[in-house]
Structures are given as structure tokens and as C-alpha cells.
Scaffold this active site. Structure first.
Site, short mmCIF file in Angstrom:
data_model
loop_
_atom_site.label_atom_id
_atom_site.label_comp_id
_atom_site.label_asym_id
_atom_site.label_seq_id
_atom_site.Cartn_x
_atom_site.Cartn_y
_atom_site.Cartn_z
N SER A 7 0.84 -1.19 0.00
CA SER A 7 0.00 0.00 0.00
C SER A 7 0.88 1.24 0.00
O SER A 7 1.64 1.48 0.95
CB SER A 7 -0.91 0.01 1.23
OG SER A 7 -1.55 1.27 1.34
N HIS A 31 -1.05 -1.06 -4.44
CA HIS A 31 -2.35 -0.83 -3.81
C HIS A 31 -2.47 0.64 -3.46
O HIS A 31 -1.64 1.20 -2.74
CB HIS A 31 -2.49 -1.69 -2.55
CG HIS A 31 -3.86 -1.63 -1.96
ND1 HIS A 31 -4.91 -2.39 -2.44
CD2 HIS A 31 -4.37 -0.89 -0.94
CE1 HIS A 31 -5.99 -2.13 -1.73
NE2 HIS A 31 -5.70 -1.22 -0.83
N ASP A 33 -4.85 3.51 -1.77
CA ASP A 33 -5.97 3.77 -0.87
C ASP A 33 -6.48 5.19 -1.10
O ASP A 33 -5.76 6.16 -0.83
CB ASP A 33 -5.52 3.62 0.58
CG ASP A 33 -5.23 2.17 0.93
OD1 ASP A 33 -6.13 1.34 0.80
OD2 ASP A 33 -4.08 1.88 1.35
N MET A 35 -8.97 7.98 0.04
CA MET A 35 -9.81 8.40 1.16
C MET A 35 -10.30 9.82 0.96
O MET A 35 -9.53 10.69 0.52
CB MET A 35 -9.01 8.32 2.46
CG MET A 35 -8.36 6.99 2.72
SD MET A 35 -7.43 7.03 4.27
CE MET A 35 -6.54 5.47 4.16
N HIS A 64 -8.42 1.23 -4.33
CA HIS A 64 -9.42 0.93 -3.30
C HIS A 64 -10.10 2.24 -2.89
O HIS A 64 -9.49 3.08 -2.23
CB HIS A 64 -8.70 0.26 -2.11
CG HIS A 64 -9.53 0.10 -0.89
ND1 HIS A 64 -8.99 -0.17 0.35
CD2 HIS A 64 -10.88 0.15 -0.69
CE1 HIS A 64 -9.95 -0.27 1.25
NE2 HIS A 64 -11.09 -0.06 0.64
N MET A 66 -12.34 4.49 -0.82
CA MET A 66 -12.98 4.68 0.49
C MET A 66 -13.66 6.05 0.46
O MET A 66 -13.24 6.99 1.14
CB MET A 66 -11.95 4.58 1.61
CG MET A 66 -11.40 3.19 1.81
SD MET A 66 -10.05 3.13 3.00
CE MET A 66 -8.65 3.15 1.86
N MET A 139 -11.60 -6.42 4.56
CA MET A 139 -10.77 -5.61 5.45
C MET A 139 -10.53 -6.36 6.75
O MET A 139 -11.46 -6.84 7.38
CB MET A 139 -11.44 -4.26 5.73
CG MET A 139 -11.58 -3.35 4.52
SD MET A 139 -10.00 -2.90 3.77
CE MET A 139 -9.19 -2.04 5.13
N GLY A 146 -3.82 3.57 8.86
CA GLY A 146 -2.73 2.61 8.73
C GLY A 146 -2.25 2.15 10.10
O GLY A 146 -2.53 2.77 11.13
N GLY A 147 -1.53 1.02 10.12
CA GLY A 147 -0.89 0.56 11.34
C GLY A 147 -1.81 -0.05 12.38
O GLY A 147 -1.40 -0.20 13.54
N ASP A 177 -6.71 -6.88 3.53
CA ASP A 177 -6.02 -5.61 3.75
C ASP A 177 -6.14 -5.22 5.22
O ASP A 177 -7.25 -5.09 5.74
CB ASP A 177 -6.65 -4.54 2.86
CG ASP A 177 -5.98 -3.18 3.00
OD1 ASP A 177 -5.02 -3.05 3.77
OD2 ASP A 177 -6.43 -2.23 2.32
N GLY A 179 -3.03 -4.88 8.62
CA GLY A 179 -2.24 -5.63 9.58
C GLY A 179 -1.66 -6.91 9.02
O GLY A 179 -1.37 -7.85 9.77
#
Length: 219
Positions: A7, A31, A33, A35, A64, A66, A139, A146-147, A177, A179
Site C-alpha cells: 500500500s 495498492h 488507498d 480516502m 481501493h 474509500m 478488510m 494505517g498501522g 487488507d 495488519g
């Protein structure tokens, strides 16, 4: 098959070109993301950054969404050159759009269509749409940050979707997606996942080449 999709949200944007080349050399998929600060609290990057990535990306881009109104932007994102485009079932529901219409539209652009759900959505909600999907994204954390720590119930969720795909003899891949790391990739693959999004675990790895080979089981 085990495909690694770093990502770029976890990349170093001061040295983005170097991190793009790292993905080109070591992984399978970019990937991205997207947002909007509304569907999820955070904002990420927009079209200028994606178009810049596309110029240097030698591996396919997986976008992806969001965002609250995915239908409005499907063609625009398809035009960036992305090869995979997914949106959240929750977002389509809230916008009053039929997910089948959106999935079918994505495919008309020659792009693989994906449907995404957060951890609090029953995986059975995906089942009516599987024939219209090239992949589903489950998910394993809540979208937008993240994280986060991997949610252990993801294993059963992946297994349930995989069993339904097999039962109906469909060609639909499962992407996971959130962790994702060496500590859970083997079990996720055993449950039926094939595409693994890794952000922090890839970009912060001491040896990205070794990490990628380990994730893909290239030994």
C-alpha cells in the site's frame, strides 16, 4: 498463488519514486488507498499523485475507493490506468446505488471489479454480488487508518467467502487488507486469500526483497 500488494499510503512521499521502483522490483501490485475525509476520517491522495504513480508503475495498480459516492468517480479512476478498482458495499448502500450496476460499469472500462467490506459487515452480504466481482476485498482492520492491529476473526471470514466461491464454482479472488505480515499470511492463504495488501510491514521492512519473497513463499 500469493500476490503481494504494497500500500503506497505507507510509502515515503518525499522519495516516492524510489518506493515505486521498490514495488516494481519486489512485489506484484500497487495498492492505492483513496480516502475522502467523509466515508473515512482521513484524506489520502488524488488524481495528480495517482497519474504520477501510473507513469512509473510497471506492475498493475489496484485502487481501493474509500469514498462516499463511488459511482461518481468510477470512470475517472479507470482512466488513470488502474487495472483493479474496488468500492465499499457500505458506501454504495448509503448512496442508494445498486452494487451490481457499479461492478458491471467498472468492467465495461476493461478494469477488474472488486467489492469491499469492513470487519463489522457480515461476509454473507457479499454473496449476492459474487458473480459480478473479479475479486472481493475483506478488510482485516477498519478502513481509513494505517498501522492497525489485525483482527483475528478475519480468518473465519475469509474461509466463509472462499467456501461460497468454491460452492458456486466462481473465479473470484480474495484480497485481504490491514495488519498483514509474515505472522498471518500463511494462515490467511490456507483460508483462501490470494492477494495480500501490506503497508507498514513492507515499507518498514529491513530487507524488502527478503520480506516480499517470504510473503510470496518464493523459497
Amino acid at each position: 498463488m500469493r500476490l503481494l500488494a504494497p500500500s503506497l499510503l505507507s510509502a515515503n512521499f518525499l522519495h516516492l519514486s524510489e518506493d515505486i521502483e521498490s514495488v516494481n522490483n519486489n512485489a506484484d501490485i500497487f495498492h492505492l488507498d483513496i480516502m475522502d475525509g467523509s466515508f473515512v476520517p482521513n484524506l489520502s491522495y488524488g488524481f495528480p499523485v495517482i497519474e504520477a504513480i501510473a507513469k512509473e508503475a510497471k506492475k498493475p495498480m489496484d485502487t481501493h475507493l474509500m469514498i462516499v459516492n463511488p459511482k461518481k468517480y468510477l470512470k475517472r479512476f479507470a482512466d488513470t490506468g488502474t487495472k483493479m478498482l474496488s468500492f465499499h458495499l457500505e458506501a454504495a448502500d448509503k448512496a442508494g446505488d445498486n452494487p451490481i450496476d457499479l461492478l458491471d460499469e467498472i468492467r465495461t472500462y476493461g478494469v477488474q471489479a472488486g467489492l469491499v467490506i469492513n470487519p463489522d459487515i457480515e461476509v454473507s452480504r457479499l454473496f449476492p454480488y459474487l458473480e459480478h466481482c473479479d475479486y472481493v476485498l475483506i478488510m482485516s482492520v477498519f478502513a481509513g487508518f494505517g498501522g492497525q492491529k489485525f483482527i483475528e476473526s478475519t480468518y473465519d471470514r475469509v474461509r466463509e467467502v472462499k467456501n461460497e466461491i468454491i460452492r458456486r464454482k466462481l473465479d473470484v479472488k480474495i484480497e485481504v487488507d490491514g495488519g498483514i505480515s509474515l505472522s498471518n499470511v500463511d494462515k490467511l492463504h490456507e483460508c483462501g486469500a490470494e492477494i495480500f495488501v501490506a503497508g507498514s510491514s513492507y515499507f518498514k521492512a529491513d530487507n524488502r526483497e527478503l520480506f516480499a519473497k517470504s510473503m510470496r513463499k518464493e523459497f
